[in-house]
Design a protein around this motif. Structure first.
Motif, PDB file in Angstrom:
ATOM      1  N   GLU A 158       0.703  -1.039   0.090  1.00  0.00           N
ATOM      2  CA  GLU A 158       0.262  -0.014   0.036  1.00  0.00           C
ATOM      3  C   GLU A 158       0.922   1.355  -0.023  1.00  0.00           C
ATOM      4  O   GLU A 158       0.449   2.156   0.820  1.00  0.00           O
ATOM      5  N   ASP A 180      -1.165  -3.464  -3.185  1.00  0.00           N
ATOM      6  CA  ASP A 180      -1.786  -2.237  -3.360  1.00  0.00           C
ATOM      7  C   ASP A 180      -3.079  -1.997  -4.086  1.00  0.00           C
ATOM      8  O   ASP A 180      -3.580  -2.798  -4.583  1.00  0.00           O
ATOM      9  N   LEU A 181      -3.848  -0.702  -3.938  1.00  0.00           N
ATOM     10  CA  LEU A 181      -5.200  -0.599  -4.739  1.00  0.00           C
ATOM     11  C   LEU A 181      -4.856   0.432  -5.830  1.00  0.00           C
ATOM     12  O   LEU A 181      -3.783   1.072  -5.981  1.00  0.00           O
ATOM     13  N   ASP A 218      -6.826 -10.813  -6.699  1.00  0.00           N
ATOM     14  CA  ASP A 218      -7.540  -9.682  -6.272  1.00  0.00           C
ATOM     15  C   ASP A 218      -8.080  -9.920  -4.889  1.00  0.00           C
ATOM     16  O   ASP A 218      -8.806 -10.938  -4.700  1.00  0.00           O
ATOM     17  N   THR A 264      -9.599  -7.605  -3.042  1.00  0.00           N
ATOM     18  CA  THR A 264     -10.501  -6.513  -2.830  1.00  0.00           C
ATOM     19  C   THR A 264     -11.551  -6.788  -1.630  1.00  0.00           C
ATOM     20  O   THR A 264     -12.048  -6.380  -0.625  1.00  0.00           O
ATOM     21  N   VAL A 310      -9.949  -7.247   1.773  1.00  0.00           N
ATOM     22  CA  VAL A 310      -9.643  -5.978   2.189  1.00  0.00           C
ATOM     23  C   VAL A 310     -11.183  -5.436   2.826  1.00  0.00           C
ATOM     24  O   VAL A 310     -11.166  -4.894   4.110  1.00  0.00           O
ATOM     25  N   ASN A 328     -13.319   5.969  -0.395  1.00  0.00           N
ATOM     26  CA  ASN A 328     -12.517   4.813  -0.587  1.00  0.00           C
ATOM     27  C   ASN A 328     -13.281   3.388  -0.629  1.00  0.00           C
ATOM     28  O   ASN A 328     -13.221   2.526  -1.281  1.00  0.00           O
ATOM     29  N   LEU A 374     -14.121   0.459  -3.371  1.00  0.00           N
ATOM     30  CA  LEU A 374     -13.772  -0.909  -3.205  1.00  0.00           C
ATOM     31  C   LEU A 374     -15.190  -1.731  -3.339  1.00  0.00           C
ATOM     32  O   LEU A 374     -15.127  -2.518  -3.884  1.00  0.00           O
ATOM     33  N   ARG A 385      -9.798  -1.326  -6.675  1.00  0.00           N
ATOM     34  CA  ARG A 385      -9.590  -2.864  -6.468  1.00  0.00           C
ATOM     35  C   ARG A 385      -8.169  -3.001  -6.052  1.00  0.00           C
ATOM     36  O   ARG A 385      -7.281  -2.169  -5.942  1.00  0.00           O
ATOM     37  N   TYR A 386      -7.924  -4.064  -5.005  1.00  0.00           N
ATOM     38  CA  TYR A 386      -7.045  -4.347  -4.279  1.00  0.00           C
ATOM     39  C   TYR A 386      -6.443  -5.544  -4.913  1.00  0.00           C
ATOM     40  O   TYR A 386      -6.909  -6.599  -4.772  1.00  0.00           O
ATOM     41  N   SER A 398      -2.586  -8.301  -4.914  1.00  0.00           N
ATOM     42  CA  SER A 398      -1.754  -8.647  -4.222  1.00  0.00           C
ATOM     43  C   SER A 398      -0.935  -9.588  -5.302  1.00  0.00           C
ATOM     44  O   SER A 398      -1.586 -10.192  -6.223  1.00  0.00           O
TER      45      SER A 398
END
Ligand SMILES: C[S@@+](CC[C@H](N)C(=O)[O-])C[C@H]1O[C@@H](n2cnc3c(N)ncnc32)[C@H](O)[C@@H]1O
Length: 189
Positions: A67, A96-97, A122, A124, A127, A165, A169, A175-176, A178
């Motif tokens: 992030e 990160d997003l 993904d 998201t 999170v 935010n 999401l 979208r988040y 990794s």
């Protein structure tokens, strides 16, 4: 890279016990705080720019970047620096997003940088679940510690339910991701 207030680096140091670990952040205040309070064997924090890392080539087995990359002027420059400081066979662990379109750009940047994408997930939904579970606690902290005039921007930053935010999401606008990327090792090819 982008170690912030050092909680993640301390967690890794404590539970994975690398021989050494260096947190790097742009903010001298964050680095000073970490060097005073995030104490573990082999763990140190230095000030610097993730786009121009103050480290020799091939000096790390792993780069962890959580992030922080959305703040960088040039993701390509950051990724080139990661390639430089990683040893052959080293890994970048990233989360990160991004906006919906930003995800496509990020994938292109990963492909172009010379590292191999080994995993991409993904996260998201994960999170959002974490934000929901921590919502009441964060609201209490904000209420107890933060002057009222700053409540609104801090609630957005903290991903409090119903704010921009969080809503992004939820709707899929943000979208988040990794990812795990590897630097190839010529000795193994
Ligand atoms: C949202 S915080 C995340 C901190 C930490 N990685 C974590 O997961 O808790 C983003 C951090 O990236 C740092 N940062 C932003 N741009 C940077 C840069 N160019 N070089 C190094 N750090 C940077 C900021 O100072 C901030 O501490």
């Amino acid at each position: 890279m982008g170690s912030g207030r050092g909680g993640g680096a301390l967690f890794i140091s404590r539970y994975l016990q690398p021989r050494s670990m260096t947190g790097l952040d742009f903010s001298p205040e964050a680095v000073n705080l970490c060097n005073r309070h995030r104490l573990a064997p082999g763990l140190a924090f230095v000030c610097g720019d993730a786009q121009s890392m103050p480290f020799p080539a091939s000096s790390f087995d792993a780069v962890v970047n959580i992030e922080s990359s959305h703040c960088y002027e040039s993701m390509d420059t950051f990724l080139a620096e990661v390639c430089r400081v990683l040893r052959p066979g080293g890994r970048l662990f990233f989360a990160d997003l991004r906006s919906r379109d930003g995800v496509y750009t990020l994938r292109e940047q990963f492909t172009a940088c010379g590292l191999t994408v080994e995993k991409e997930t993904d996260i998201t939904a994960n999170v959002l679940t974490a934000l929901r579970l921590d919502n009441a606690r964060k609201l209490q902290l904000i209420d107890a510690w933060i002057p009222r005039v700053f409540h609104r921007p801090l609630c957005v930053f903290a991903g409090i339910a119903g704010t921009r935010n969080y809503a992004g999401l939820e709707s899929g606008k943000i979208r988040y991701l990794s990812a795990q990327l590897a630097k190839s090792n010529p000795a193994h090819t």
